[in-house]
Scaffold this motif. Structure first.
Motif, PDB file in Angstrom:
ATOM      1  N   SER A  84       0.811  -1.213   0.000  1.00 27.81           N
ATOM      2  CA  SER A  84       0.000   0.000   0.000  1.00 27.81           C
ATOM      3  C   SER A  84       0.847   1.268   0.000  1.00 27.81           C
ATOM      4  O   SER A  84       0.351   2.351  -0.337  1.00 27.81           O
ATOM      5  CB  SER A  84      -0.928   0.001   1.222  1.00 27.81           C
ATOM      6  N   ALA A  85       2.138   1.139   0.382  1.00 22.60           N
ATOM      7  CA  ALA A  85       3.053   2.292   0.435  1.00 22.60           C
ATOM      8  C   ALA A  85       2.452   3.421   1.258  1.00 22.60           C
ATOM      9  O   ALA A  85       2.540   4.590   0.891  1.00 22.60           O
ATOM     10  CB  ALA A  85       3.418   2.768  -0.967  1.00 22.60           C
ATOM     11  N   TYR A  86       1.845   3.046   2.386  1.00 26.48           N
ATOM     12  CA  TYR A  86       1.235   4.009   3.317  1.00 26.48           C
ATOM     13  C   TYR A  86       0.188   4.887   2.637  1.00 26.48           C
ATOM     14  O   TYR A  86       0.047   6.079   2.936  1.00 26.48           O
ATOM     15  CB  TYR A  86       2.314   4.866   3.994  1.00 26.48           C
ATOM     16  N   GLY A  87      -0.535   4.273   1.702  1.00 24.84           N
ATOM     17  CA  GLY A  87      -1.619   4.978   1.041  1.00 24.84           C
ATOM     18  C   GLY A  87      -1.251   5.589  -0.291  1.00 24.84           C
ATOM     19  O   GLY A  87      -2.121   6.121  -0.990  1.00 24.84           O
ATOM     20  N   ARG A 114       2.456  -2.179   4.629  1.00 26.02           N
ATOM     21  CA  ARG A 114       2.616  -0.734   4.787  1.00 26.02           C
ATOM     22  C   ARG A 114       1.265  -0.026   4.663  1.00 26.02           C
ATOM     23  O   ARG A 114       1.125   0.976   3.970  1.00 26.02           O
ATOM     24  CB  ARG A 114       3.636  -0.195   3.795  1.00 26.02           C
ATOM     25  N   CYS A 115       0.300  -0.563   5.359  1.00 31.67           N
ATOM     26  CA  CYS A 115      -1.050  -0.020   5.324  1.00 31.67           C
ATOM     27  C   CYS A 115      -1.124   1.231   6.204  1.00 31.67           C
ATOM     28  O   CYS A 115      -0.635   1.220   7.341  1.00 31.67           O
ATOM     29  CB  CYS A 115      -2.036  -1.072   5.843  1.00 31.67           C
ATOM     30  N   ALA A 120      -7.967   9.014   9.189  1.00 32.33           N
ATOM     31  CA  ALA A 120      -8.297   9.589   7.889  1.00 32.33           C
ATOM     32  C   ALA A 120      -8.210   8.559   6.759  1.00 32.33           C
ATOM     33  O   ALA A 120      -8.906   8.676   5.747  1.00 32.33           O
ATOM     34  CB  ALA A 120      -7.361  10.765   7.592  1.00 32.33           C
ATOM     35  N   ALA A 121      -7.359   7.546   6.936  1.00 28.92           N
ATOM     36  CA  ALA A 121      -7.174   6.531   5.890  1.00 28.92           C
ATOM     37  C   ALA A 121      -8.259   5.473   5.911  1.00 28.92           C
ATOM     38  O   ALA A 121      -8.358   4.662   4.986  1.00 28.92           O
ATOM     39  CB  ALA A 121      -5.808   5.865   6.061  1.00 28.92           C
ATOM     40  N   LEU A 122      -9.087   5.468   6.941  1.00 29.81           N
ATOM     41  CA  LEU A 122     -10.057   4.388   7.140  1.00 29.81           C
ATOM     42  C   LEU A 122     -10.987   4.185   5.937  1.00 29.81           C
ATOM     43  O   LEU A 122     -11.166   3.048   5.481  1.00 29.81           O
ATOM     44  CB  LEU A 122     -10.855   4.658   8.412  1.00 29.81           C
ATOM     45  N   PRO A 123     -11.594   5.228   5.374  1.00 30.92           N
ATOM     46  CA  PRO A 123     -12.511   5.005   4.237  1.00 30.92           C
ATOM     47  C   PRO A 123     -11.832   4.354   3.038  1.00 30.92           C
ATOM     48  O   PRO A 123     -12.402   3.449   2.403  1.00 30.92           O
ATOM     49  CB  PRO A 123     -13.010   6.425   3.906  1.00 30.92           C
ATOM     50  N   GLU A 124     -10.618   4.808   2.700  1.00 31.42           N
ATOM     51  CA  GLU A 124      -9.921   4.246   1.548  1.00 31.42           C
ATOM     52  C   GLU A 124      -9.515   2.794   1.801  1.00 31.42           C
ATOM     53  O   GLU A 124      -9.630   1.932   0.911  1.00 31.42           O
ATOM     54  CB  GLU A 124      -8.695   5.084   1.201  1.00 31.42           C
ATOM     55  N   VAL A 125      -9.034   2.501   3.003  1.00 28.79           N
ATOM     56  CA  VAL A 125      -8.688   1.117   3.331  1.00 28.79           C
ATOM     57  C   VAL A 125      -9.927   0.232   3.277  1.00 28.79           C
ATOM     58  O   VAL A 125      -9.886  -0.890   2.758  1.00 28.79           O
ATOM     59  CB  VAL A 125      -8.012   1.035   4.718  1.00 28.79           C
ATOM     60  N   ARG A 126     -11.034   0.755   3.774  1.00 27.13           N
ATOM     61  CA  ARG A 126     -12.284  -0.013   3.731  1.00 27.13           C
ATOM     62  C   ARG A 126     -12.706  -0.303   2.293  1.00 27.13           C
ATOM     63  O   ARG A 126     -13.125  -1.423   1.966  1.00 27.13           O
ATOM     64  CB  ARG A 126     -13.392   0.743   4.465  1.00 27.13           C
ATOM     65  N   HIS A 145      -0.117  -2.842   9.227  1.00 25.55           N
ATOM     66  CA  HIS A 145       0.209  -1.510   9.745  1.00 25.55           C
ATOM     67  C   HIS A 145       1.607  -1.475  10.355  1.00 25.55           C
ATOM     68  O   HIS A 145       2.344  -0.502  10.194  1.00 25.55           O
ATOM     69  CB  HIS A 145      -0.807  -1.100  10.819  1.00 25.55           C
ATOM     70  N   GLY A 146       1.939  -2.503  11.117  1.00 22.81           N
ATOM     71  CA  GLY A 146       3.214  -2.519  11.823  1.00 22.81           C
ATOM     72  C   GLY A 146       3.194  -1.747  13.125  1.00 22.81           C
ATOM     73  O   GLY A 146       4.192  -1.677  13.838  1.00 22.81           O
TER      74      GLY A 146
END
Length: 249
Positions: A84-87, A114-115, A120-126, A145-146
């Protein structure tokens, strides 16, 4: 929750097993891949991540096909590696790679490495996880996530990697209180640089923090040029025997 270093080996009810986060390519590490399917030597493997070339590669790889097939025939989940390269990696790119993993290697799920971990990232990850489940509705999804993410991430995936790092940090780490609302089967810890004499202490920390899937290795990341997950730990057989004998139960 107590500090991670607390605990005296009391039975916490956690049934520990291994998640193998990223062995080197089977052509470069044939002994490692063979060890995972050696009768009685693989231990309680929860899953093994397949990373062909920063994902599935551009065409089916015969060596990876064979390695993944042997694991799946042994009843071990194989997860495709998606970075994911942290989004920074777009959802479309990740889904395209996921399709190739399914089509070529029949993977059982995915490690979204690398999630991003914040709220703020929750909607995109979902959305990304939802799209992965469209490809395979029973996919086993691990969010890499790590670190401890915003608690809402726990509602999205099957498992979360809430620690990934060196032993020097892990031995003094603390667990987020919200994790107590979920069973240990939901959490994974990856720890590198663990000295052999500290294996039992590391397993005790994982139990105390409520993480049922672990990967402990004596390998280290040297100046960022060496991936500590690529080889099996030098004490792999000892680690397997400790869990196999119920030491971590």
């Amino acid at each position: 929750m107590p500090e991670a270093g607390a605990g005296t080996g009391t039975d916490t009810g956690v049934r520990t097993g291994f998640g193998v986060p990223g062995l080197a390519h089977p052509l470069l590490a044939p002994a490692e891949w063979n060890a995972l399917t050696r009768p009685g030597a693989g231990g309680p493997l929860h899953w093994v991540v397949l990373n062909v070339a920063n994902g599935p590669g551009v065409r089916p790889d015969p060596h990876c096909l064979e390695a993944a097939g042997r694991l799946r025939n042994a009843g071990v989940r194989v997860l495709g590696h998606l970075d994911s390269a942290y989004g920074l990696s777009g959802s479309g790119e990740l889904i395209s790679k996921a399709h190739r993993f399914i089509d070529w290697y029949q993977v059982d799920g995915f490690l979204l490495d690398r999630c991003p971990a914040d709220r703020a990232a929750l909607p995109e990850v979902r959305r990304t996880v939802g799209a992965l489940r469209v490809i395979r509705d029973d996919a086993h999804i691990v969010l890499g996530h790590g670190t401890h993410p915003y608690p809402g991430h726990a509602e999205i995936a099957d498992q979360l990697v809430t620690f990934s790092g060196p032993w020097s940090d892990y031995r003094w780490s603390q667990v987020a209180e919200w994790t107590a609302d979920h069973p240990p089967e939901r959490f994974c810890h990856f720890v590198h640089g663990v000295p052999g004499p500290h294996l039992e202490e590391a397993l005790r920390i994982a139990r105390w923090q409520g993480a049922a899937t672990v990967y402990l290795t004596d390998r280290t990341a040297r100046d960022g040029r060496t991936d500590p997950w690529e080889p099996l730990p030098g004490y792999w057989d000892d680690l397997v025997s400790r869990i196999g004998m119920g030491v971590s139960e």
